[in-house]
Design an enzyme around this catalytic site. Structure first.
Site, PDB file in Angstrom:
ATOM      1  N   ARG A 127      -4.700  -8.523   0.889  1.00 19.86           N
ATOM      2  CA  ARG A 127      -3.284  -8.902   0.848  1.00 19.86           C
ATOM      3  C   ARG A 127      -2.992 -10.121   1.723  1.00 19.86           C
ATOM      4  NH1 ARG A 127      -0.190  -3.717   2.421  1.00 19.86           N
ATOM      5  NH2 ARG A 127      -2.110  -3.401   3.601  1.00 19.86           N
TER       6      ARG A 127
ATOM      7  N   ASN B  84      -0.563  -2.948  -2.170  1.00 18.16           N
ATOM      8  CA  ASN B  84      -1.710  -2.106  -2.517  1.00 18.16           C
ATOM      9  C   ASN B  84      -1.224  -0.903  -3.313  1.00 18.16           C
ATOM     10  OD1 ASN B  84      -3.938  -3.372  -1.454  1.00 18.16           O
ATOM     11  ND2 ASN B  84      -3.806  -2.362   0.527  1.00 18.16           N
TER      12      ASN B  84
END
Length: 768
Positions: A27, A45
């Site tokens: 990320r 996620n």
């Protein structure tokens, strides 16, 4: 990787990325990439995938999608990128809170300290100078600290360490390499290190621990995944004391050393050096240099040494402070599971160690060090543990529609396997289930894996052996949950594991398999262990075997090699010839031969077995390389491999191929060995000739079967194929016959890979 691209001209889209994207800094990488390309949107996620929404010019979005694959973090594994049109908020790009995933096999293993963090702990002006728990998005603990998914700090054992303002600033800074690094810590807010059992003052815990090690003391060291027992690997008295206290008389000990020291101890190829420096940091079996500066008790009688590089800041600091290679063996009592809880370590390791190097970061699960060896051009995993588990394995292409399977493995070197869709998650090494404490740990690990990865099996797979603890547990589980149970023959599972790792599809049809191991229950109720099979994923048929011999005393024969030698010599030479030969008779002096022969004659506690492992036992005993009673599994095979030197003409075997299954008869082998003993042939040449003969007869028989069946591939598996000399010779001979060897590398060839094979067999049977 497959890629589906749609809607490239719209202003916004959602991108779904699947693969290894948890705990690898994915990320933060996406955030920096989006900001670089001036794209709006967000990333989050969800289980084993990441969802990204982006808005901006189509060229920038295309560049973004390409960079997701080509610029991904080093620990990530991007397997599929799917793009679709979507509405995207008109905001600056941000990282959203993680969402729950229904199933995940995307947790990353623990990762060895990266170069940037190593440099930081060595820099006197750095905030983390000499800090033993330094990490970033590219390194540090992962699987050993995870308590739930998605992978965020509250779902790790770092939850009890609130970030200080300085760490929080790094965590929130997209330009920092610790941006969203979940285990981030520093001396002000992170875990603390201390030494127990030493009253010295005025030095930090590392320096005091190093002083004790240099003085010949034995320490327990809490690391990642559990405790090690450490001592100076050069100090012969310290090594001997460790062996005496741990009741480990001969089994080789692993050594931790920096790269320069490792080169001084062993011959290391560039490929092996890369493996030592890999983020997984396994114990690597390396050829010892003659005269290497080590205590002689480290690896008695062996030509190879198990070496691992320091893989946490704590280990780097300790090894540097001691200035010598360190024994780093599992923190346990002999045959028990590795200890990973503080109170248990204090109780169970008392009397073994003189002091404890401790810290207060809890370990979520036990993880033994992985073990590997570079053979036939590849790194071959021998034990799958810290650094490798739980990295998922990709199933062959036509298993995508398979139902989720739970496979429970075997009795020794146990591991379990979960499958979901096209992935298999083979657990870390759990140990031998004939040890009660390991059996309890197995059940704990099963509950842990199924909960952590939210796995709901549709079928349970077990070994044929009804007395295996894993089999009984699987039977009970299937009955309680109302699930179908698939029983998979031991050696069929070994072959299936080799096939699946090689990407062999169900549609590719059967292969020939050579299974060489200790013992596994066969379909006829006898013990197998040296077989040639013809198998696909659903079925297996034995077409050849090593001639069976009775194991006098049952399990006792697996622990006392002279019993197996007696059976082989009696069969090959006749009892009167054995008794009348002074050299052979001396091998059995004081042994209860009348009783054992009566047991074998009557079939009382003397089950028949065709076993390559027991053949190694017998040959080692004949050559004087085996003790009366083994101290660890595989002892004779290791001794024979270490003894073999140079090239030697093969000892012959006889083939009785007038029916199916046909027999591979070792009678000529033993006649040749006995003749060479009388002629005082060098033991090194005899050991080499045994290996060559075994490779020759099994490859020749496999080639005969392949020609008769019209097959072109040969799977090789079973613990005996961890012998590098035998594996290299077998592969070379198969290729000379024009056959394709399928050899495991990521999956252990020993019983540590059994659950993976069981899982694919059960899945194939359920697909239909």
């Amino acid at each position: 990787m497959s890629k589906e691209v749609t809607g490239t001209e719209v202003a916004g889209e959602e991108i779904e990325v699947s693969g290894i994207v948890q705990g690898v800094g994915f990320r933060p990488f996406v955030y920096r990439l989006a900001r670089r390309l001036d794209l709006r949107g967000d990333v989050r996620n969800a289980g084993d995938r990441v969802f990204i929404r982006i808005a901006g010019p189509s060229a920038a979005r295309d560049a973004f999608a390409a960079a997701l694959v080509h610029e991904a973090p080093v620990l990530a594994r991007v397997e599929q990128v799917t793009r679709r049109p979507a509405q995207v908020p008109d905001d600056a790009f941000r990282i959203e809170e993680s969402g729950a995933g229904s199933v995940s096999v995307g947790v990353v293993p623990d990762v060895a300290t990266c170069p940037a963090c190593r440099a930081e702990i060595a820099a006197p002006r750095a905030r983390r100078f000499r800090y033993a728990f330094t990490n970033c998005t590219d390194c540090g603990p992962r699987f050993s600290i995870v308590t739930g998914l998605p992978y965020d700090r509250p779902a790790t054992t770092m939850a009890g360490f609130p970030m200080c303002p300085a760490c929080r600033a790094e965590y929130d800074d997209p330009a920092d390499r610790r941006f969203h690094a979940q285990p981030i810590a520093c001396p002000d807010c992170g875990p603390k290190l201390w030494l127990e059992g030493d009253d010295a003052a005025g030095a930090d815990a590392i320096e005091r621990a190093a002083a004790l090690l240099r003085a010949g003391k034995i320490l327990a060291v809490k690391g990642i995944g559990g405790f090690h027992i450490a001592c100076d690997a050069i100090n012969a008295d310290a090594v001997a004391l460790l062996r005496a206290r741990k009741h480990r008389p001969t089994k080789p000990l692993a050594v931790m050393a920096d790269l320069g020291t490792a080169h001084a101890l062993c011959h290391i190829t560039p490929e092996e050096e890369a493996a030592l420096a890999h983020p997984s940091a396994p114990i690597l079996l390396l050829p010892l240099k003659l005269g290497a500066p080590l205590a002689p008790g480290i690896a008695p009688g062996q030509l190879h040494l198990g070496v691992m590089a320091p893989y946490t800041p704590l280990h780097h600091l300790l090894v540097a402070a001691v200035g010598r290679p360190l024994v780093m063996t599992s923190g346990n009592r002999s045959s028990e599971p590795q200890i990973f809880r503080d109170d248990e370590a204090r109780e169970r390791l008392a009397g073994i160690v003189d002091a404890f190097l401790m810290h207060d970061r809890p370990i979520a699960r036990r993880l033994d060090d992985s073990v590997a060896r570079h053979v036939v051009g590849r790194l071959r995993v021998m034990r799958r543990g810290r650094g490798l588990a739980p990295m998922p394995l990709t199933l062959p292409a036509d298993f995508a529609d398979a139902p989720p399977v739970l496979a429970l493995g075997g009795e020794l070197k146990s591991a379990l396997c979960l499958t979901h869709g096209g992935k298999a998650l083979l657990s870390h090494h759990l140990g031998d289930l004939d040890e009660p404490a390991t059996g309890d740990a197995f059940e704990t690990a099963l509950a842990d894996y199924t909960a952590l990865f939210v796995h709901k099996p549709a079928v349970v797979a077990v070994d044929l052996h009804p007395d295996y603890r894993a089999t009984r547990f699987g039977e009970d589980l299937a009955a309680t949950a109302g699930l179908p149970l698939e029983r998979v023959q031991h050696h069929h599972a070994h072959m299936a594991a080799a096939m699946a790792e090689a990407g062999w599809r169900r549609a590719d049809g059967p292969v020939v398999g050579i299974a060489l191991d200790g013992l596994g229950l066969g379909e006829d109720g006898t013990a197998w262990g040296a077989e040639i099979l013809v198998c696909d994923y659903r079925t297996s048929r034995r077409v050849a075997r090593l001639s069976p011999i009775p194991l006098a005393g049952g399990d006792a024969a697996s622990r006392e090699p002279w019993r197996v030698l007696l059976a082989h010599l009696d069969r090959a030479l006749g009892r009167s010839a054995v008794d009348g030969d002074p050299h052979l008779a001396a091998l059995f002096a004081g042994k209860p031969l009348l009783t054992l022969r009566a047991m074998m004659d009557k079939g009382l506690n003397a089950p028949l077995a065709s076993s390559a492992g027991r053949l190694f036992d017998a040959v080692a005993a004949l050559l004087g390389l085996a003790p009366d009673r083994l101290s660890h599994e595989g002892e004779t095979a290791m001794a024979l491999e270490a003894a073999a030197e140079g090239e030697a003409p093969p000892y012959p075997f006889a083939l009785h191929a007038d029916g199916w299954p046909f027999e591979i008869d070792p009678t000529p082998l033993f006649k040749g060995l006995v003749a060479d003993l009388h002629a005082a042939r060098p033991r090194a040449a005899m050991a080499a000739a045994f290996h060559t003969g075994l490779a020759e007869v099994f490859t020749g028989a496999a080639a005969h079967v392949a020609a008769a069946e019209g097959l072109t591939a040969v799977a090789l598996s079973g613990g005996v194929f961890q012998n590098a000399r035998l594996l290299e010779d077998t592969v070379r001979r198969l290729e000379a016959h024009g056959l394709t060897p399928l050899v495991p590398s990521e999956v252990p060839a020993n019983d540590g890979g059994l659950a993976f094979g069981q899982a694919v067999v059960a899945a194939a049977r359920r697909i239909g």
